[in-house]
Design an enzyme around this catalytic site. Structure first.
Site, mmCIF file in Angstrom:
data_model
loop_
_atom_site.group_PDB
_atom_site.id
_atom_site.type_symbol
_atom_site.label_atom_id
_atom_site.label_comp_id
_atom_site.label_asym_id
_atom_site.label_seq_id
_atom_site.Cartn_x
_atom_site.Cartn_y
_atom_site.Cartn_z
ATOM 1 N N TRP A 122 21.915 65.975 -5.086
ATOM 2 C CA TRP A 122 20.888 65.842 -6.124
ATOM 3 C C TRP A 122 21.294 64.899 -7.241
ATOM 4 O O TRP A 122 20.516 64.048 -7.670
ATOM 5 C CB TRP A 122 20.488 67.211 -6.679
ATOM 6 C CG TRP A 122 19.682 67.999 -5.696
ATOM 7 C CD1 TRP A 122 20.015 69.211 -5.152
ATOM 8 C CD2 TRP A 122 18.418 67.642 -5.098
ATOM 9 N NE1 TRP A 122 19.038 69.620 -4.274
ATOM 10 C CE2 TRP A 122 18.057 68.679 -4.222
ATOM 11 C CE3 TRP A 122 17.578 66.547 -5.224
ATOM 12 C CZ2 TRP A 122 16.879 68.667 -3.472
ATOM 13 C CZ3 TRP A 122 16.392 66.517 -4.483
ATOM 14 C CH2 TRP A 122 16.061 67.568 -3.616
ATOM 15 N N ASP A 191 20.080 68.347 -15.066
ATOM 16 C CA ASP A 191 19.135 68.834 -14.061
ATOM 17 C C ASP A 191 19.578 70.252 -13.702
ATOM 18 O O ASP A 191 20.513 70.448 -12.948
ATOM 19 C CB ASP A 191 19.180 67.920 -12.829
ATOM 20 C CG ASP A 191 18.369 68.477 -11.663
ATOM 21 O OD1 ASP A 191 17.725 69.537 -11.816
ATOM 22 O OD2 ASP A 191 18.391 67.844 -10.588
ATOM 23 N N LYS A 215 12.788 77.435 -8.083
ATOM 24 C CA LYS A 215 14.033 78.102 -7.711
ATOM 25 C C LYS A 215 14.291 79.359 -8.530
ATOM 26 O O LYS A 215 14.554 80.398 -7.982
ATOM 27 C CB LYS A 215 15.186 77.118 -7.812
ATOM 28 C CG LYS A 215 15.165 76.202 -6.590
ATOM 29 C CD LYS A 215 15.729 74.847 -6.783
ATOM 30 C CE LYS A 215 15.354 74.002 -5.579
ATOM 31 N NZ LYS A 215 15.655 72.584 -5.746
HETATM 32 C C1 LIG Z 1 15.566 71.361 -5.697
HETATM 33 C C2 LIG Z 1 16.248 70.446 -6.613
HETATM 34 C C3 LIG Z 1 15.705 69.205 -6.957
HETATM 35 C C4 LIG Z 1 14.383 68.724 -6.395
HETATM 36 O O1 LIG Z 1 13.356 69.433 -6.951
HETATM 37 P P1 LIG Z 1 11.816 69.033 -6.692
HETATM 38 O O2 LIG Z 1 11.105 69.926 -7.644
HETATM 39 O O3 LIG Z 1 11.542 69.314 -5.254
HETATM 40 O O4 LIG Z 1 11.658 67.592 -7.007
HETATM 41 C C5 LIG Z 1 16.401 68.408 -7.832
HETATM 42 N N1 LIG Z 1 17.572 68.797 -8.353
HETATM 43 C C6 LIG Z 1 18.139 69.981 -8.032
HETATM 44 C C7 LIG Z 1 19.453 70.366 -8.644
HETATM 45 C C8 LIG Z 1 17.499 70.840 -7.155
HETATM 46 O O5 LIG Z 1 18.041 72.023 -6.843
#
Ligand SMILES: *Cc1c(COP(=O)(O)O)cnc(C)c1O
Length: 393
Positions: A122, A191, A215
């Site tokens: 990511w 993030d 999540k």
């Molecule tokens: C799942 C995830 C993403 C992607 O998320 P989307 O909402 O599908 O764009 C980005 N960064 C991390 C750390 C993630 O766990």
């Protein structure tokens, strides 16, 4: 989490069932489990929200009722994160992935590069996307050693001035987590898609935090951005630059000035996220859920470490408490790893333990155990892992 099946569908499933309710634990990395109590409450008011005669999904985002839902969600998130009024909360769309571009477009500077730490799939993706819009330097990486740990503070290259530093405190796919918050001389951006609200950290050390809701917060379709006023001011300058091409919708200051209602926001997602924030506050806040999260992770890692069949490759200090990948060691002459894996997944499903398959890029297994996964789910998983290991001896 409860799944409800009709009598007809039940005859087609092999799940154990009692009183028309089937107990399954869903270990999906995202969209993931939601607190059962929240889902039940949502169900009870789905067709008639707050006695208004309509579903929350049918109300105008400009209505008084929805405005209250939105305002309270914002206040409760800031309360959970212990953030003051120098921060604003934005409810956006496009997922965490759109923030990879938005961060660079809004907060990149013409004369300075942005610093990115590369600790997994990511954060690397965020770096690559940012490069399309601003100068980027990689200020730390553990890619060469296969992302088994994170760079230490003194290994970060912070000698040059930077527009901001970006990293992912928890790498969802690798199951890799920072055990410290980087100290930097510029705005720090994280993030937190798979770790937000799971641990009681000092959120005020960050100038911006973003997360896809699916999540640890709510349904897919909602993206949370928490941003400090200084960065809102910077994003306003970016919008007013000559020759800029940033869509208005992607600009943080525009979204903030319009209370995330420059256009129609994801109303159902905001409503549901608000319920999850209330649920967390009722439990006693992030420190209370962190105790449960630490215990869940401790139990699972302890078992994986003592087992002969399963293993987790991550350095102990950097093991994620939310996403726990593991591989099965094939010792048989007659069965290949792929067959062992598919036998494992099939048996797990028969025991109502769903979505344990690892990310397609890594293979193996992964148990995602976010806030909504109860301790009983982790215990059920461990019992199953033990029984399956016995069956292979
Ligand atoms: C799942 C995830 C993403 C992607 O998320 P989307 O909402 O599908 O764009 C980005 N960064 C991390 C750390 C993630 O766990």
């Amino acid at each position: 989490m409860f799944y409800f099946f009709t009598q007809n569908k039940l005859t087609q499933t092999k799940y154990i069932f009692y009183k028309e309710v089937i107990m399954v634990y869903n270990f999906c990395a995202g969209p993931a489990m939601l607190p059962e109590a929240v889902l039940k409450e949502v169900q009870s008011e789905l067709t008639n929200y707050s006695q208004c005669g309509a579903s929350i999904m049918e109300l105008s985002h400009r209505s008084e009722i929805f405005d209250k839902v939105c305002r309270e969600a914002k206040i409760n998130l800031k309360k959970l994160m212990k953030l003051d009024d120098s921060y604003d909360v934005l409810f956006l769309q496009g997922g965490a992935s759109l923030q990879f571009s938005a961060v660079a477009m809004n907060l990149g500077l013409d004369d300075l590069p942005a610093g990115y730490i590369n600790t997994g799939i990511w954060s690397k993706k965020a770096l690559k996307e940012a490069k399309r819009f601003t100068d980027v330097v990689e200020i730390g990486s553990t890619e060469a050693s296969g992302y088994k740990n994170v760079p230490k503070q003194n290994e970060l290259n912070l000698s040059e001035p930077l527009s901001y530093v970006h990293y992912a405190p928890n790498e969802t796919i690798g199951g890799l987590e920072f055990d410290y918050i980087p100290e930097v001389d510029c705005p720090l951006i994280a993030d937190m898609s798979s770790t937000i609200l799971s641990q009681d950290i000092d959120f005020s050390k960050f100038d911006m935090i973003y997360a896809g809701a699916q999540k640890n917060i709510g349904p897919a379709g909602l993206t949370i951005v928490v941003i400090k006023d200084t960065l809102l001011a910077r994003s306003k300058l970016a919008l007013n630059k000559e020759h800029q091409t940033m869509p208005m919708l992607m600009n943080y200051s525009v979204q903030s000035e319009h209370d995330s209602m420059y256009n129609t926001p994801p109303t159902f997602g905001i409503y549901l996220a608000g319920k999850v924030f209330e649920w967390l506050l009722d439990l006693g806040g992030i420190s209370a859920i962190e105790l449960v999260n630490q215990e869940k992770a401790k139990r699972l890692y302890s078992y994986l470490d003592e087992s002969q069949l399963y293993s987790n490759p991550i350095a102990h200090a950097n093991r994620s408490i939310m996403n726990i990948p593991f591989v099965l060691q094939c010792k048989s002459d007659t069965e290949q790893t792929a067959e062992l894996n598919s036998r494992f997944l099939k048996a797990a499903e028969e025991h109502n333990l769903l979505n344990l398959k690892g990310h397609r890029s890594l293979g193996g297994m992964r148990a995602s155990i976010y806030n909504a996964m109860p301790l009983s789910g982790v215990d059920a998983l461990i019992n199953f892992l033990k029984a399956f290991e016995q069956s292979t001896i």
